[in-house]
Scaffold this motif. Sequence first.
Motif: not given
Length: 57
Positions: A17-28
């Motif tokens: 909770k509260g963590e920030e991250r870059e995630l790639p576009a896609g189903p996940v």
Amino acid sequence: MTVKATTNFSGTVSMAKGEERELPAGPVLNDLLSCGYIVPVDKEEKSETKRGNKRKD
């Protein structure tokens, strides 16, 4: 997309909770957004917070 976790979760992607991250576009990313486990981070808000210039009105 830069996202912030609204709760702790574990699976293909695990975040606290509260963590920030870059995630790639896609189903996940789409699944986590639709479940409400993550929310997009406003780029302007993120840069202001890093500089410590966030307004406290």
